[in-house]
Design an enzyme around this catalytic site. Structure first.
Site, short mmCIF file in Angstrom:
data_model
loop_
_atom_site.label_atom_id
_atom_site.label_comp_id
_atom_site.label_asym_id
_atom_site.label_seq_id
_atom_site.Cartn_x
_atom_site.Cartn_y
_atom_site.Cartn_z
N HIS A 139 -50.28 48.83 -1.01
CA HIS A 139 -51.33 49.77 -1.41
C HIS A 139 -51.33 49.94 -2.92
O HIS A 139 -50.41 49.50 -3.60
CB HIS A 139 -51.19 51.12 -0.70
CG HIS A 139 -49.91 51.85 -0.97
ND1 HIS A 139 -48.72 51.54 -0.35
CD2 HIS A 139 -49.63 52.87 -1.81
CE1 HIS A 139 -47.77 52.34 -0.78
NE2 HIS A 139 -48.30 53.15 -1.66
N GLN A 186 -42.71 56.41 -6.70
CA GLN A 186 -43.03 56.04 -5.31
C GLN A 186 -42.29 54.78 -4.88
O GLN A 186 -41.72 54.74 -3.80
CB GLN A 186 -44.54 55.83 -5.17
CG GLN A 186 -44.99 55.33 -3.81
CD GLN A 186 -44.84 56.37 -2.73
OE1 GLN A 186 -44.95 57.54 -2.99
NE2 GLN A 186 -44.58 55.94 -1.52
N HIS A 204 -51.91 52.83 -6.03
CA HIS A 204 -52.00 54.23 -6.47
C HIS A 204 -52.66 54.25 -7.83
O HIS A 204 -52.23 53.52 -8.73
CB HIS A 204 -50.61 54.84 -6.65
CG HIS A 204 -49.96 55.31 -5.41
ND1 HIS A 204 -50.25 56.51 -4.83
CD2 HIS A 204 -49.01 54.74 -4.64
CE1 HIS A 204 -49.50 56.67 -3.76
NE2 HIS A 204 -48.74 55.59 -3.62
N TYR A 224 -44.95 61.40 -9.24
CA TYR A 224 -44.98 60.86 -7.88
C TYR A 224 -45.36 59.38 -7.88
O TYR A 224 -44.73 58.57 -7.21
CB TYR A 224 -45.97 61.66 -7.03
CG TYR A 224 -46.25 61.03 -5.69
CD1 TYR A 224 -45.32 61.08 -4.67
CD2 TYR A 224 -47.45 60.37 -5.45
CE1 TYR A 224 -45.57 60.50 -3.44
CE2 TYR A 224 -47.71 59.78 -4.23
CZ TYR A 224 -46.77 59.85 -3.23
OH TYR A 224 -47.02 59.26 -2.03
#
Length: 151
Positions: free
Chosen positions: A62, A130, A64, A126
């Site tokens: 994914h 991650q 971010h 964050y």
């Protein structure tokens, strides 16, 4: 940077969004050989629309992004543009992906978006941590499985 306002002709704005989107079937295709080219494509497409990338990280399955999107562009129209154009650019640059992703569908449908507000530092931290968190969890869950059908 947290309280930096931008301006248009008659508007002062500070619109920041935390956005996460995944490749089709959440394949871990974007991590190895395609990571650098995908990163350049996202930077290029954001600069075309005047969107600032505050923070970004490409994970194995994914992406971010912490983006500052002008209010004249809706989040949904920008994400349609970003996912559509980046998919076309990926298929043009890496022709072998056409066989793995039929019908030129590189990204899965949908995305996650949340407004950041004034807690930008928390979201940046964050996004940066991650991957380290995921690696630590993978190390904790290393379990050897025995074959139940073995004598």
């Amino acid at each position: 940077m947290a309280n930096k306002t931008n301006s248009l002709a008659h508007t002062k704005w500070m619109c920041k969004y935390h956005i996460v989107f995944t490749p089709k079937y959440r394949r871990k295709i974007i991590y190895n050989q395609y990571r650098a080219s995908l990163q350049e494509m996202i930077k290029q497409l954001c600069s075309y629309k005047g969107v600032e990338i505050i923070e970004g990280h490409i994970m194995p399955d994914h992406v971010h992004l912490l983006l500052s999107i002008p209010p004249k562009i809706s989040v949904s129209s920008f994400m349609g543009y970003l996912k559509g154009k980046s998919a076309l650019m990926m298929f043009d640059k890496h022709a072998n992906l056409k066989y793995k992703f039929g019908n030129r569908h590189f990204w899965s449908e949908g995305y996650y978006a949340s407004t950041v507000g004034l807690n930008e530092a928390t979201i940046k931290k964050y996004i940066q941590e991650q991957e380290n968190h995921d690696i630590a969890l993978d190390k904790l869950s290393v379990r050897e499985y025995e074959d139940p059908f073995k004598g």
